[in-house]
Write a protein that holds these residues in place. Sequence first.
Motif, mmCIF file in Angstrom:
data_model
loop_
_atom_site.group_PDB
_atom_site.id
_atom_site.type_symbol
_atom_site.label_atom_id
_atom_site.label_comp_id
_atom_site.label_asym_id
_atom_site.label_seq_id
_atom_site.Cartn_x
_atom_site.Cartn_y
_atom_site.Cartn_z
ATOM 1 N N VAL A 20 0.813 -1.214 0.000
ATOM 2 C CA VAL A 20 0.000 0.000 0.000
ATOM 3 C C VAL A 20 0.844 1.260 0.000
ATOM 4 O O VAL A 20 0.336 2.356 0.261
ATOM 5 N N GLU A 21 2.133 1.127 -0.301
ATOM 6 C CA GLU A 21 2.991 2.313 -0.317
ATOM 7 C C GLU A 21 2.516 3.344 -1.324
ATOM 8 O O GLU A 21 2.641 4.552 -1.099
ATOM 9 N N GLY A 22 1.977 2.903 -2.447
ATOM 10 C CA GLY A 22 1.539 3.841 -3.475
ATOM 11 C C GLY A 22 0.125 4.367 -3.261
ATOM 12 O O GLY A 22 -0.393 5.102 -4.102
ATOM 13 N N MET A 23 -0.522 3.987 -2.168
ATOM 14 C CA MET A 23 -1.896 4.405 -1.898
ATOM 15 C C MET A 23 -1.904 5.530 -0.863
ATOM 16 O O MET A 23 -1.113 5.548 0.085
ATOM 17 N N THR A 24 -2.828 6.462 -1.031
ATOM 18 C CA THR A 24 -3.008 7.514 -0.044
ATOM 19 C C THR A 24 -3.795 6.963 1.149
ATOM 20 O O THR A 24 -4.426 5.906 1.061
ATOM 21 N N ASP A 25 -3.769 7.706 2.246
ATOM 22 C CA ASP A 25 -4.557 7.302 3.407
ATOM 23 C C ASP A 25 -6.042 7.252 3.064
ATOM 24 O O ASP A 25 -6.776 6.383 3.558
ATOM 25 N N ASP A 26 -6.479 8.165 2.214
ATOM 26 C CA ASP A 26 -7.893 8.176 1.842
ATOM 27 C C ASP A 26 -8.251 6.938 1.031
ATOM 28 O O ASP A 26 -9.325 6.357 1.204
ATOM 29 N N GLN A 27 -7.355 6.509 0.149
ATOM 30 C CA GLN A 27 -7.604 5.281 -0.615
ATOM 31 C C GLN A 27 -7.642 4.063 0.302
ATOM 32 O O GLN A 27 -8.472 3.169 0.125
ATOM 33 N N ILE A 28 -6.769 4.042 1.280
ATOM 34 C CA ILE A 28 -6.783 2.923 2.236
ATOM 35 C C ILE A 28 -8.075 2.944 3.038
ATOM 36 O O ILE A 28 -8.683 1.891 3.289
ATOM 37 N N LEU A 29 -8.508 4.126 3.427
ATOM 38 C CA LEU A 29 -9.756 4.252 4.188
ATOM 39 C C LEU A 29 -10.935 3.678 3.422
ATOM 40 O O LEU A 29 -11.857 3.103 4.018
ATOM 41 N N HIS A 30 -10.899 3.824 2.097
ATOM 42 C CA HIS A 30 -12.030 3.386 1.280
ATOM 43 C C HIS A 30 -11.839 1.994 0.680
ATOM 44 O O HIS A 30 -12.537 1.636 -0.275
ATOM 45 N N LEU A 31 -10.918 1.214 1.231
ATOM 46 C CA LEU A 31 -10.903 -0.219 0.901
ATOM 47 C C LEU A 31 -12.158 -0.827 1.537
ATOM 48 O O LEU A 31 -12.293 -0.849 2.759
ATOM 49 N N GLY A 32 -13.084 -1.279 0.723
ATOM 50 C CA GLY A 32 -14.432 -1.555 1.216
ATOM 51 C C GLY A 32 -14.787 -3.019 1.376
ATOM 52 O O GLY A 32 -14.002 -3.925 1.089
ATOM 53 N N ARG A 33 -15.984 -3.222 1.845
ATOM 54 C CA ARG A 33 -16.519 -4.553 2.085
ATOM 55 C C ARG A 33 -17.446 -4.970 0.951
ATOM 56 O O ARG A 33 -18.166 -4.154 0.369
ATOM 57 N N GLY A 34 -17.460 -6.276 0.688
ATOM 58 C CA GLY A 34 -18.140 -6.795 -0.503
ATOM 59 C C GLY A 34 -19.630 -6.562 -0.544
ATOM 60 O O GLY A 34 -20.230 -6.490 -1.620
ATOM 61 N N GLY A 35 -20.254 -6.455 0.613
ATOM 62 C CA GLY A 35 -21.700 -6.267 0.644
ATOM 63 C C GLY A 35 -22.168 -4.912 0.170
ATOM 64 O O GLY A 35 -23.377 -4.653 0.127
#
Length: 910
Positions: free
Chosen positions: A363-378
């Motif tokens: 996740v080095e190339g991801m911003t904190d906001d992108q990590i925050l929005h790693l979501g759930r399948g439902g």
Amino acid sequence: MASGSDRNPIIIGGLPSQVPDFDPEETQEWLDSLDAAVDERGRERARYLMLRLIERAREKRVAVPEMRSTDYVNTIPTRAEPFFPGNEEIERKILNATRWNAAVMVSRAQRPGIGVGGHIATFASSASLYDVGFNHFFRGKDEGDGGDQVFFQGHASPGIYARAFLLDRLSEDNLDGFRQEKSKAPHGLSSYPHPRLMPDFWEFPTVSMGLGPIGAIYQARMNRYMHAREIADTSKSHVWAFLGDGEMDEPESLGQLTIAAREGLDNLTFVVNCNLQRLDGPVRGNGKVIQELESVFRGAGWNVIKLIWDRTWDPLLAQDRDGILVNRMNTTPDGQFQTYATESGAYIRDHFFGDDQRLRAMVEGMTDDQILHLGRGGHDHKKIYAAFKAAVEHKGQPTVILAKTVKGWTLGPNFEGRNATHQMKKLTVDDLKGFRDRLHLPISDKELESGAPPYYHPGRDSEEIQYMHDRRLGLGGYVPTRVVRSEPLALPGDKTYATVKKGSGQQSIATTMAFVRLLKDLMRDKELGRRFVLIAPDEYRTFGMDSFFPSAKIYNPLGQQYESVDRELLLAYKESPTGQMLHDGISEAGCTASLIAAGSAYATHGEPLIPVYVFYSMFGFQRTGDQFWQMSDQLARGFVLGATAGRTTLTGEGLQHADGHSQLLASTNPGCVAYDPAFGFEIAHIVQDGLRRMYGPDSEDVFYYLTVYNEPIQHPAEPANIDAEGILKGVYRFSEGTSGSIPAQIMASGVAVPWAVEAQKILAEEWNVKADVWSATSWNELRREAVACEEYNLLHPEEEQRVPYVTRKLAGAQGPFVAVSDWMRAVPDQIARWVPGTYQSLGADGFGFADTRGAARRFFHIDAQSIVVGVLTELAREGKVDRSVLKQAIDRYQLLDVSAADPGAAGGDA
């Protein structure tokens, strides 16, 4: 490496350790290969190879043990996802409008002066699951069949209302009438799915958690049953049950999974919304509820589809060559995932990815906001669609979809994943602004700052609304919708009931058998007979119903693939794919679910069925009382037989079989018409009237509960000029006193009527008392009618005041009145205030026990001699006999000596 001969011979995980190794050398080569994979490539690579071998073994139809759980990733890999046929952008707009209106409806219901509450977090988590179903899967009823049957999760009802509003099925007035069913009538909406309260909208009541899952299983089974018996074509119907992960703790949720697998109900899909939260906190804070449920469902024989991660995780999982990310997913407990749902992207980077350099590198190339929005399948429409499509296309097994979501999703940081979110009902202005921005809705700050927040509708001609209508048109109409298409049944005439009305002659039979004899005659009717559905929890023989085995047969979709041990007998146990009898095993809950599904078939599929459910009365109504309430809510109809009724009649069986209170429980259910008949001719009138009321031209949404007994008696023939109205309304004079000069009245029900007749004789011969005996066929119905009279009188003081039936019926009868039954006193005491005279009751209060019937009745002081003393006591109270006779009577009949009582007919379960 240990040799084969040194290995532990115990079977582990289903592996056959007792099979001799015919080629040890080849075996050792395979074991060496595994050792090499572990040593050279690591355990994760070896595990991957083993799983692929298992997969290939199944493809080659090599029997290998089932794994109880799989990795904490989606069951359907990205490469296997089907094409998504919808317009995701439009569907997202629809969903955003639905989310907003659902939350605003509940928030407005909390306005000052109203404050009726509601729940918004459950729907917020499951909204995408429902939306994909509505847009692509749920079939309506416009094609003339039953469509799909959808059991909506009760707490998600605001979202279902919100969607109906967009489709012009409900108005703003309706939404503002949420939980205000009377004060906002006719616009009020029920809090949860309640067909009785909204009979054109909801089909299945589900908010009593646990009843939705078991109801869905038996609905799917009833669909197959009706199809097999050619009553209705249900081949296109699919049953969907939307459930909560916390709800799965209820015994009814998981208790009958095996019947769905055993009968191959691939017309059934459970969608478990795994938002990881109960009402108060995590479902499994230290564990993983999805993994736990996967093991349970797999073990029960279900097809399991896990829907855990949304598409944003796909690139990361594709990089996970060493399985380190999957391992972190596998080992992170649910409680920690809930914390991640409430924290920042930086927190997730540090705590989920941070302690392993390989994970952090992903996740080095991801911003904190992108990590925050790693979501759930439902919450991912495409992945939900893939799961739903796989479920409906799977054959041979029922399917469960375990969908991971966030409770309170999109409602903002004050709601999402918070322990208290279930109870939070009102959004602040700042919450509303954040919510609006999240959903990209064109609502101004001014609208949110001035009064109640507005509802949002994009316009009837907008592409979103047209899309919704087009999708529902393509799927056969709007859901949920309840439609009653059935026609009244042609009911048999009086001739069918004639045999039972003749009595039993010199033969002694129980009222249970009198009912069974009547049922046989009814099932011979060419039009009506095929519609009866017999239901019992492994007790047909107990109730004398094994005589139906050869003709009606027991329903089993696989037929009878064995030679029955009693095949040579006349009443052999016989199973058939077209059998009429449902043998649901030792499960009152399962039987009651069958009863409800059959009893509501007139609405679900437009074909009336007449369920007859017979059970041990102590267990049935007490154990499954919540389901009987559900039955009334679902407007189901049918006959319920509380056999082996009474506190003392089955007394050889002891405390947990001795029913002295199910009539009282039945009285609490407004949809239950309860009777306690004494004789076959009473049963005939009650059943005939029940068929008329439930299946005739002006059908009513009620069900009948008859308590019947296992004590053999000689049933008299129906008296000339029988008071049929009295039988049906609840009381009639069965035996008029013929001798004696001191008047009295004895009221009795069920098995107690013969005791009352014996007491009548003793009173006349020994005490000069002329007592009439009244058969109180329904204490409950007498009370219900009397209460209705009082209600009318309260509100119509200037009109002629109504007099309760029991008061009118007993008018002119000279008291005192003594009531007796094999029930606790509270049952006959229901009518005390309306009896025109001194009233006393005798009853079997307290726990039952094992003894002879006579001893038990003497102990409770409800036998004939006790009735005599009871009548004399009331006469003494009125000064009509001297009090000295009371002691004489007690001594004469030895009322204080239980062993002095005639033991009577044998007890037991005959």
